[in-house]
Write a protein that holds these residues in place. Structure first.
Motif, PDB file in Angstrom:
ATOM      1  N   GLU A  25       0.889  -6.636   9.396  1.00  0.00           N
ATOM      2  CA  GLU A  25       2.336  -6.470   9.230  1.00  0.00           C
ATOM      3  C   GLU A  25       2.805  -7.060   7.901  1.00  0.00           C
ATOM      4  N   HIS A  26       2.244  -8.203   7.514  1.00  0.00           N
ATOM      5  CA  HIS A  26       2.599  -8.802   6.222  1.00  0.00           C
ATOM      6  C   HIS A  26       2.272  -7.836   5.075  1.00  0.00           C
ATOM      7  N   LEU A  27       1.068  -7.258   5.106  1.00  0.00           N
ATOM      8  CA  LEU A  27       0.663  -6.332   4.054  1.00  0.00           C
ATOM      9  C   LEU A  27       1.590  -5.116   4.021  1.00  0.00           C
ATOM     10  N   ARG A  28       1.910  -4.579   5.195  1.00  0.00           N
ATOM     11  CA  ARG A  28       2.776  -3.401   5.280  1.00  0.00           C
ATOM     12  C   ARG A  28       4.157  -3.711   4.699  1.00  0.00           C
ATOM     13  N   THR A  29       4.729  -4.827   5.076  1.00  0.00           N
ATOM     14  CA  THR A  29       6.052  -5.223   4.591  1.00  0.00           C
ATOM     15  C   THR A  29       6.016  -5.457   3.087  1.00  0.00           C
ATOM     16  N   TRP A  30       4.987  -6.141   2.620  1.00  0.00           N
ATOM     17  CA  TRP A  30       4.863  -6.486   1.202  1.00  0.00           C
ATOM     18  C   TRP A  30       4.735  -5.238   0.332  1.00  0.00           C
ATOM     19  N   VAL A  31       3.864  -4.312   0.725  1.00  0.00           N
ATOM     20  CA  VAL A  31       3.599  -3.137  -0.104  1.00  0.00           C
ATOM     21  C   VAL A  31       4.816  -2.214  -0.169  1.00  0.00           C
ATOM     22  N   THR A  32       5.615  -2.163   0.868  1.00  0.00           N
ATOM     23  CA  THR A  32       6.786  -1.290   0.853  1.00  0.00           C
ATOM     24  C   THR A  32       7.963  -1.902   0.098  1.00  0.00           C
ATOM     25  N   ARG A  34       7.676  -3.548  -2.868  1.00  0.00           N
ATOM     26  CA  ARG A  34       7.373  -3.712  -4.288  1.00  0.00           C
ATOM     27  C   ARG A  34       6.927  -2.396  -4.898  1.00  0.00           C
ATOM     28  N   ARG A  35       6.972  -2.339  -6.232  1.00  0.00           N
ATOM     29  CA  ARG A  35       6.546  -1.106  -6.909  1.00  0.00           C
ATOM     30  C   ARG A  35       5.318  -1.384  -7.764  1.00  0.00           C
ATOM     31  N   GLY A  36       4.625  -0.311  -8.088  1.00  0.00           N
ATOM     32  CA  GLY A  36       3.454  -0.430  -8.952  1.00  0.00           C
ATOM     33  C   GLY A  36       2.334  -1.242  -8.341  1.00  0.00           C
ATOM     34  N   VAL A  37       2.157  -1.153  -7.032  1.00  0.00           N
ATOM     35  CA  VAL A  37       1.161  -1.971  -6.336  1.00  0.00           C
ATOM     36  C   VAL A  37      -0.220  -1.328  -6.429  1.00  0.00           C
ATOM     37  N   GLU A  38      -1.224  -2.162  -6.639  1.00  0.00           N
ATOM     38  CA  GLU A  38      -2.625  -1.761  -6.578  1.00  0.00           C
ATOM     39  C   GLU A  38      -3.330  -2.672  -5.584  1.00  0.00           C
ATOM     40  N   GLY A  39      -4.354  -2.134  -4.925  1.00  0.00           N
ATOM     41  CA  GLY A  39      -5.119  -2.904  -3.956  1.00  0.00           C
ATOM     42  C   GLY A  39      -6.508  -3.230  -4.474  1.00  0.00           C
ATOM     43  N   PHE A  40      -6.925  -4.454  -4.239  1.00  0.00           N
ATOM     44  CA  PHE A  40      -8.258  -4.910  -4.636  1.00  0.00           C
ATOM     45  C   PHE A  40      -8.959  -5.426  -3.386  1.00  0.00           C
ATOM     46  N   VAL A  41      -9.983  -4.723  -2.959  1.00  0.00           N
ATOM     47  CA  VAL A  41     -10.701  -5.052  -1.727  1.00  0.00           C
ATOM     48  C   VAL A  41     -11.791  -6.057  -2.073  1.00  0.00           C
ATOM     49  N   GLU A  42     -11.691  -7.232  -1.455  1.00  0.00           N
ATOM     50  CA  GLU A  42     -12.634  -8.322  -1.728  1.00  0.00           C
ATOM     51  C   GLU A  42     -13.645  -8.416  -0.580  1.00  0.00           C
ATOM     52  N   THR A  62      -0.332 -10.843  -3.152  1.00  0.00           N
ATOM     53  CA  THR A  62      -0.561 -11.399  -1.824  1.00  0.00           C
ATOM     54  C   THR A  62      -1.968 -11.027  -1.402  1.00  0.00           C
ATOM     55  N   ARG A  63      -2.537 -11.829  -0.527  1.00  0.00           N
ATOM     56  CA  ARG A  63      -3.911 -11.589  -0.057  1.00  0.00           C
ATOM     57  C   ARG A  63      -3.943 -11.897   1.439  1.00  0.00           C
ATOM     58  N   ARG A  64      -4.561 -11.008   2.192  1.00  0.00           N
ATOM     59  CA  ARG A  64      -4.718 -11.223   3.626  1.00  0.00           C
ATOM     60  C   ARG A  64      -6.073 -10.704   4.087  1.00  0.00           C
ATOM     61  N   ARG A  65      -6.555 -11.265   5.181  1.00  0.00           N
ATOM     62  CA  ARG A  65      -7.786 -10.776   5.796  1.00  0.00           C
ATOM     63  C   ARG A  65      -7.516  -9.395   6.392  1.00  0.00           C
ATOM     64  N   VAL A  66      -8.538  -8.551   6.377  1.00  0.00           N
ATOM     65  CA  VAL A  66      -8.451  -7.219   6.964  1.00  0.00           C
ATOM     66  C   VAL A  66      -9.704  -6.972   7.798  1.00  0.00           C
ATOM     67  N   PRO A  67      -9.628  -6.008   8.722  1.00  0.00           N
ATOM     68  CA  PRO A  67     -10.780  -5.782   9.616  1.00  0.00           C
ATOM     69  C   PRO A  67     -12.052  -5.318   8.911  1.00  0.00           C
ATOM     70  N   SER A  68     -11.918  -4.528   7.833  1.00  0.00           N
ATOM     71  CA  SER A  68     -13.120  -4.017   7.156  1.00  0.00           C
ATOM     72  C   SER A  68     -12.750  -3.476   5.777  1.00  0.00           C
ATOM     73  N   PHE A  75      -5.776   1.773   4.375  1.00  0.00           N
ATOM     74  CA  PHE A  75      -4.423   1.207   4.288  1.00  0.00           C
ATOM     75  C   PHE A  75      -3.802   1.584   2.942  1.00  0.00           C
ATOM     76  N   CYS A  76      -4.531   1.374   1.873  1.00  0.00           N
ATOM     77  CA  CYS A  76      -4.020   1.705   0.534  1.00  0.00           C
ATOM     78  C   CYS A  76      -3.725   3.193   0.411  1.00  0.00           C
ATOM     79  N   ASN A  77      -4.608   4.024   0.914  1.00  0.00           N
ATOM     80  CA  ASN A  77      -4.375   5.472   0.865  1.00  0.00           C
ATOM     81  C   ASN A  77      -3.117   5.855   1.621  1.00  0.00           C
ATOM     82  N   THR A  78      -2.884   5.233   2.760  1.00  0.00           N
ATOM     83  CA  THR A  78      -1.694   5.516   3.565  1.00  0.00           C
ATOM     84  C   THR A  78      -0.417   5.258   2.771  1.00  0.00           C
ATOM     85  N   PHE A  79      -0.413   4.205   1.970  1.00  0.00           N
ATOM     86  CA  PHE A  79       0.770   3.837   1.189  1.00  0.00           C
ATOM     87  C   PHE A  79       0.698   4.344  -0.256  1.00  0.00           C
ATOM     88  N   GLN A  80      -0.246   5.240  -0.525  1.00  0.00           N
ATOM     89  CA  GLN A  80      -0.428   5.834  -1.852  1.00  0.00           C
ATOM     90  C   GLN A  80      -0.575   4.763  -2.932  1.00  0.00           C
TER      91      GLN A  80
END
Length: 107
Positions: A25-32, A34-42, A62-68, A75-80
């Motif tokens: 939920e934090h990631l979803r709220t954060w990405v919506t 802000r603009r110009g967001v890119e995702g970096f999968v660690e 922002t950084r959060r744990r994700v399932p995989s 997730f990134c594809n969903t939010f373009q």
């Protein structure tokens, strides 16, 4: 022998907390918000599970744990949002610049 953590898994003597709905939920709220967001999968490490680092156009992040790893890219594809493997491309300079500016401002 110790049992694995109920909400994650154990690596050596360290318990690693698994991703949660709160993280998602934090990631979803954060990405919506802000603009110009890119995702970096660690990738998973000895002390941390897979994480998704989101960096906005101005370097705010922002950084959060994700399932995989797959979940993070989906997730990134969903939010373009373009997504990259951080182990390959590293983190963007604008994030380091953002951190430096905040430190200089005493934040």
């Amino acid at each position: 022998m110790s049992k694995p953590a109920a909400d994650g898994f154990r690596t050596g003597s360290t318990s690693v907390r698994a991703a949660s709905k709160v993280d998602e939920e934090h990631l979803r709220t954060w990405v919506t918000a802000r603009r110009g967001v890119e995702g970096f999968v660690e990738p998973r490490t000895a002390v941390s599970d897979v994480t998704l680092l989101l960096v906005a156009h101005d370097g705010e992040w922002t950084r959060r744990r994700v399932p995989s790893v797959e979940w993070a890219h989906r997730f990134c594809n969903t939010f373009q949002v373009p997504s990259y493997d951080a182990a390959v491309v590293g983190i963007p300079q604008r994030m380091r610049d953002y951190n430096r500016r905040r430190k200089q401002q005493g934040l």
